[in-house]
Design an enzyme around this catalytic site. Structure first.
Site, PDB file in Angstrom:
ATOM      1  N   ASP A   1      91.486-105.501 -11.051  1.00 23.11           N
ATOM      2  CA  ASP A   1      90.141-106.063 -11.234  1.00 23.11           C
ATOM      3  C   ASP A   1      89.376-105.334 -12.344  1.00 23.11           C
ATOM      4  O   ASP A   1      88.637-105.957 -13.105  1.00 23.11           O
ATOM      5  CB  ASP A   1      89.377-106.031  -9.908  1.00 23.11           C
TER       6      ASP A   1
ATOM      7  N   ASP B   1      84.228-108.609 -13.819  1.00 27.46           N
ATOM      8  CA  ASP B   1      85.132-109.563 -13.182  1.00 27.46           C
ATOM      9  C   ASP B   1      84.613-109.722 -11.755  1.00 27.46           C
ATOM     10  O   ASP B   1      84.911-108.913 -10.880  1.00 27.46           O
ATOM     11  CB  ASP B   1      86.568-109.029 -13.185  1.00 27.46           C
TER      12      ASP B   1
ATOM     13  N   GLU C   1      83.189-112.922 -16.553  1.00 25.35           N
ATOM     14  CA  GLU C   1      84.161-114.007 -16.412  1.00 25.35           C
ATOM     15  C   GLU C   1      83.456-115.202 -15.783  1.00 25.35           C
ATOM     16  O   GLU C   1      82.734-115.068 -14.799  1.00 25.35           O
ATOM     17  CB  GLU C   1      85.321-113.545 -15.527  1.00 25.35           C
TER      18      GLU C   1
END
Length: 184
Positions: free
Chosen positions: A156, A24, A84
Site C-alpha cells: 500500500d 493510496d 488514487e
C-alpha cells in the site's frame, strides 16, 4: 572619508522543490508517501501505511486516517496532494467503503489547502511498471528500484509512492507542453 558601497550578494538560486503527499486510500490500510522533486531528481522522504484494526468501526477508521494524514502533513509540509482515484468495483458496498476512505484523505489535504490531483489506478501502475495490469508486488519491486530504496515498501505504501511518481511524470509533461506552446 571615502564611502564604499557594495551591492548585495546575488540570492542563491535554489531549484523549485515540489513535495507531494501521495495517497493510496483504503479503510483498513491507507498507504501514504511524501516524495519530493528538486532539479529533476525524485526522492522519497518518508512513507508508510495507516493500519486500522478490524475491530475498529468504520467511523473510527475515518478519524484515524484523517488524523494520521494530518500528522504527516504537519511533519513534512507538502506542497500538493496526489491520490488514487476510485477504481471500478463490482460491489456497491466496496465502492462506498473506498469512497468514504477517500473522503477522509481528501478532507485532510483540503484542510491544509493542498491542491489535489487524482490519478487512475491503471495510470499509476503504468507509470511504475510499464503496464496497467501489474500486481501490487510488481509495483513495490519497481518502486524500490526507481527510487533506490534500501527496502521494499509495503504494497500500500508502494502504491502511494507510485502515485507520487505518476504525479511528477504528469506535471513534468505538462510543463514541457506549456513551454512548447509558448515557444516562438
Amino acid at each position: 572619508m571615502a564611502r564604499t558601497t557594495s551591492s548585495p550578494a546575488p540570492a542563491a538560486v535554489t531549484p523549485a522543490v515540489e513535495r507531494v503527499l501521495a495517497i493510496d486510500p483504503a479503510l483498513r490500510k491507507t498507504g501514504w508517501a511524501v516524495v519530493e522533486c528538486a532539479g529533476g531528481v525524485v526522492k522519497a522522504v518518508e512513507w508508510g501505511v495507516i493500519h486500522n484494526k478490524p475491530a475498529l468501526l468504520p467511523s473510527g477508521c475515518l478519524v484515524s486516517i484523517r488524523a494520521g494524514l494530518n500528522e504527516v502533513i504537519v511533519r513534512h509540509s507538502p506542497t500538493v496532494c496526489a491520490i488514487e482515484s476510485t477504481i471500478f468495483v463490482q460491489s456497491y458496498k466496496t465502492a462506498i467503503v473506498l469512497g468514504t476512505a477517500r473522503g477522509a484523505c481528501l478532507i485532510a489535504a483540503a484542510e491544509h489547502g493542498l491542491p489535489i490531483y487524482e490519478y487512475a489506478p491503471r495510470e499509476i501502475k503504468q507509470a511504475a511498471v510499464g503496464r496497467g495490469a501489474a500486481q501490487k508486488e510488481q509495483v513495490a519491486f519497481m518502486i524500490r528500484a526507481q527510487l533506490r530504496l534500501r527496502e521494499t515498501p509495503e504494497p500500500d505504501a508502494a502504491d502511494a509512492l507510485a502515485t507520487a511518481i505518476t504525479h511528477f511524470q504528469n506535471t513534468s509533461a505538462a510543463r514541457v507542453t506549456e513551454r512548447e506552446t509558448r515557444r516562438v
